[in-house]
Design a protein around this motif. Structure first.
Motif, PDB file in Angstrom:
ATOM      1  N   PHE A 379      35.731  38.620  26.760  1.00  0.00           N
ATOM      2  CA  PHE A 379      34.319  38.075  26.764  1.00  0.00           C
ATOM      3  C   PHE A 379      34.110  37.359  25.387  1.00  0.00           C
ATOM      4  O   PHE A 379      34.777  37.593  24.686  1.00  0.00           O
ATOM      5  N   HIS A 380      33.186  36.302  25.285  1.00  0.00           N
ATOM      6  CA  HIS A 380      33.040  35.585  24.047  1.00  0.00           C
ATOM      7  C   HIS A 380      32.295  36.421  23.187  1.00  0.00           C
ATOM      8  O   HIS A 380      31.353  37.095  23.338  1.00  0.00           O
ATOM      9  N   GLN A 381      33.089  36.270  22.018  1.00  0.00           N
ATOM     10  CA  GLN A 381      32.524  37.046  20.861  1.00  0.00           C
ATOM     11  C   GLN A 381      31.087  36.906  20.658  1.00  0.00           C
ATOM     12  O   GLN A 381      30.249  37.851  20.188  1.00  0.00           O
ATOM     13  N   LYS A 382      30.609  35.613  20.544  1.00  0.00           N
ATOM     14  CA  LYS A 382      29.372  35.130  20.068  1.00  0.00           C
ATOM     15  C   LYS A 382      28.271  35.442  21.135  1.00  0.00           C
ATOM     16  O   LYS A 382      27.204  35.748  21.003  1.00  0.00           O
ATOM     17  N   THR A 383      28.407  34.736  22.397  1.00  0.00           N
ATOM     18  CA  THR A 383      27.738  34.384  23.530  1.00  0.00           C
ATOM     19  C   THR A 383      27.687  35.913  24.396  1.00  0.00           C
ATOM     20  O   THR A 383      26.757  35.933  25.313  1.00  0.00           O
ATOM     21  N   GLN A 385      29.395  35.778  27.045  1.00  0.00           N
ATOM     22  CA  GLN A 385      29.917  35.242  28.224  1.00  0.00           C
ATOM     23  C   GLN A 385      31.242  35.788  28.680  1.00  0.00           C
ATOM     24  O   GLN A 385      32.098  35.748  27.853  1.00  0.00           O
ATOM     25  N   LEU A 386      31.295  36.472  29.856  1.00  0.00           N
ATOM     26  CA  LEU A 386      32.544  36.762  30.598  1.00  0.00           C
ATOM     27  C   LEU A 386      33.773  35.547  30.524  1.00  0.00           C
ATOM     28  O   LEU A 386      33.349  34.483  30.894  1.00  0.00           O
ATOM     29  N   LEU A 387      34.718  35.730  30.164  1.00  0.00           N
ATOM     30  CA  LEU A 387      35.795  34.860  29.935  1.00  0.00           C
ATOM     31  C   LEU A 387      36.947  35.118  30.917  1.00  0.00           C
ATOM     32  O   LEU A 387      37.765  34.213  31.336  1.00  0.00           O
ATOM     33  N   GLY A 388      37.111  36.161  31.180  1.00  0.00           N
ATOM     34  CA  GLY A 388      38.381  36.661  32.273  1.00  0.00           C
ATOM     35  C   GLY A 388      38.455  38.071  32.354  1.00  0.00           C
ATOM     36  O   GLY A 388      37.910  38.918  31.557  1.00  0.00           O
ATOM     37  N   VAL A 403      34.600  40.238  42.369  1.00  0.00           N
ATOM     38  CA  VAL A 403      33.441  40.410  41.534  1.00  0.00           C
ATOM     39  C   VAL A 403      33.363  39.512  40.303  1.00  0.00           C
ATOM     40  O   VAL A 403      32.337  38.950  39.984  1.00  0.00           O
ATOM     41  N   LEU A 404      34.534  39.785  39.691  1.00  0.00           N
ATOM     42  CA  LEU A 404      34.725  38.940  38.170  1.00  0.00           C
ATOM     43  C   LEU A 404      34.743  37.763  38.584  1.00  0.00           C
ATOM     44  O   LEU A 404      34.200  36.868  37.742  1.00  0.00           O
ATOM     45  N   ALA A 405      35.425  37.024  39.627  1.00  0.00           N
ATOM     46  CA  ALA A 405      35.555  35.696  39.839  1.00  0.00           C
ATOM     47  C   ALA A 405      34.207  35.122  39.993  1.00  0.00           C
ATOM     48  O   ALA A 405      33.746  34.004  39.463  1.00  0.00           O
ATOM     49  N   ASN A 410      29.390  32.098  37.802  1.00  0.00           N
ATOM     50  CA  ASN A 410      27.954  31.945  37.339  1.00  0.00           C
ATOM     51  C   ASN A 410      27.782  32.284  36.035  1.00  0.00           C
ATOM     52  O   ASN A 410      26.457  32.147  35.649  1.00  0.00           O
ATOM     53  N   LYS A 411      28.808  32.175  35.361  1.00  0.00           N
ATOM     54  CA  LYS A 411      28.494  32.181  33.830  1.00  0.00           C
ATOM     55  C   LYS A 411      27.826  33.371  33.216  1.00  0.00           C
ATOM     56  O   LYS A 411      27.209  33.058  32.252  1.00  0.00           O
ATOM     57  N   MET A 412      28.133  34.453  33.937  1.00  0.00           N
ATOM     58  CA  MET A 412      27.480  35.746  33.402  1.00  0.00           C
ATOM     59  C   MET A 412      27.981  36.309  32.196  1.00  0.00           C
ATOM     60  O   MET A 412      29.142  36.080  31.871  1.00  0.00           O
TER      61      MET A 412
END
Length: 442
Positions: A379-383, A385-388, A403-405, A410-412
């Motif tokens: 996930f993104h260190q600052k936001t 946001q899940l990355l993978g 579920v992760l896809a 949806n940029k969760m």
């Protein structure tokens, strides 16, 4: 309106059927290089080991069905050698008669897919060296897999390499797997790949990492594989060193392509040339997490892009939203799932990231039969946001990767995974899903 489609498998026939639904008066001509239409290439490894009885079982619709039921001019053995956008022409020849043809189009779809990469290794044309892409490839390989074939060497450890390693072992063949890089399945991070390597070794696959094939030896039939480190005796070789877009015939067309040779398309599947569209394994795929055009050839993407291309060609404007890089592989007793980007990709793209990993089970720990899962989230260190995500285990991988896809689409954020209302009963899950347990650590 005259539509021409080059390629009669996933993307091409998804487009043809969508054109039919949208434009009742459409004149559709499909030019297929082979003899088979609309079949599931991903099912071919399971034909080899007999789980799927025949190559006929992976055919969704035959060429006769398209001709007779849908009034599509579905042609076979037609090899397109040139596209002339200025004159709206497709030029080629018939493989069975060698007669040339020129056809006019109003709108053209290029859905030629991808071909196996075949380096110019010495001895590559020896008998007993195979690829696995078409029904003909499969039938030829099955014919060659006699009882006398004791040992098989696989070159490449991607999707096909791993699936075929399992397939060959399940029918009693000894298997050597040669991989140029330092890990199996480079679509996973190295730490997750170790789990795949352990499973391969458990099933007695001889793994050769960081070895590069340089050629083959034998009289008429292959007898050995030569690498930069050694020579290995073998009875049969399967080449699965990747694929490349089948677009060499477009070099003089002016159609823009990326460095891999994939046709650059926009969200409407339009190429850089008016009235010329592309879809599937010969086209680029917009990656929603990377936010750039990528090339990840998969059957799911080909079918989606084909449908969207067909709709737009027939005047119904819809867009391709993109991919998040989701895939899953069965490898012996393991399911290997991934979506989004890996840690390796995040580093390469200079994305600030964090990771969380967890070993868990697919169901409530007290319920009998629980199977282990290893989960890695990026996930993104600052936001946040899940990355993978990458998940490897013996049961329940598919449920969680999807579920992760969906979360990626949806940029969760990773914390928002806690809010998901996921199915629970002891045989299927714990009250907190493993991916939610990870999110509580962040």
């Amino acid at each position: 309106m005259k539509y021409i489609i080059i390629g009669g498998v996933a993307a091409g026939m998804s487009a043809a059927m969508e054109i039919k639904r949208t434009d009742d008066s459409a004149e559709i001509t499909v030019l297929e290089r082979g003899e088979d239409y609309s079949y599931g290439q991903c099912g071919l490894p399971y034909v080899i080991n007999g789980l799927v009885p025949s190559t006929k079982d992976v055919i969704a619709r035959t060429v006769e069905t398209f001709r007779e039921k849908y009034s599509i001019d579905a042609r076979i053995y037609t090899n397109v050698t040139k596209v002339d956008p200025q004159n709206h022409q497709v030029i080629g020849f018939h493989l069975d008669s060698n007669q040339s043809f020129t056809l006019k189009y109003d709108r053209l779809l290029i859905a030629t897919g991808a071909d196996p990469i075949l380096p110019e290794w010495p001895g590559i044309n020896l008998e007993g060296i195979h690829t696995l892409k078409t029904l003909q490839d499969t039938n030829g390989l099955m014919t060659d897999l006699t009882e006398e074939i004791k040992h098989v060497t696989i070159v490449g450890a991607g999707y096909i390499g791993l699936e075929m390693a399992e397939s060959f072992r399940s029918i009693g063949k000894e298997v050597t797997l040669i991989q140029r890089g330092g890990q199996l399945a480079k679509i996973f991070d190295e730490d997750m790949s170790k789990l795949i390597e352990k499973e391969a070794l458990y099933h007695q696959i001889d793994i050769k990492l960081e070895e590069e094939v340089t050629g083959f030896s034998g009289k008429e039939r292959v007898e050995a594989v030569i690498t930069n480190k050694s020579t290995y005796s073998t009875d049969l070789v399967l080449l699965s060193a990747g694929v490349k877009p089948n677009t060499d015939f477009l070099k003089s067309s002016g159609i823009q392509m990326n460095r891999e040779g994939a046709i650059r398309v926009n969200a409407y599947m339009e190429s850089s040339i008016p009235n010329v569209y592309a879809a599937g394994d010969c086209a680029t795929h917009y990656h929603m997490i990377k936010q750039l055009d990528d090339y990840i050839p998969l059957g799911t993407t080909a079918n989606k892009q084909g449908r969207i291309a067909g709709a737009n060609m027939a005047g119904n404007a819809i867009t391709f939203k993109g991919i998040v890089g989701t895939s899953i592989i069965k490898f012996f007793d393991l399911d290997l799932g991934r979506t989004g980007i890996t840690e390796t990709e995040a580093k390469r793209l200079n994305i600030p990231y964090q990771i969380e990993t967890r070993d868990d089970t697919n169901q409530a720990g007290y319920y009998p039969g629980a199977k282990p899962l290893t989960i890695k989230l990026i996930f993104h260190q600052k936001t946040s946001q899940l990355l993978g995500g990458q998940i490897i285990g013996r049961k329940g991988v598919d449920k969680r990767i999807d579920v992760l896809a969906t979360a990626l689409f949806n940029k969760m954020t990773i914390q928002q995974l806690q809010d998901l209302d996921l199915a629970y009963a002891p045989p299927f899950n714990s009250v907190w899903d493993p991916i939610q347990k990870i999110s509580r650590k962040t």
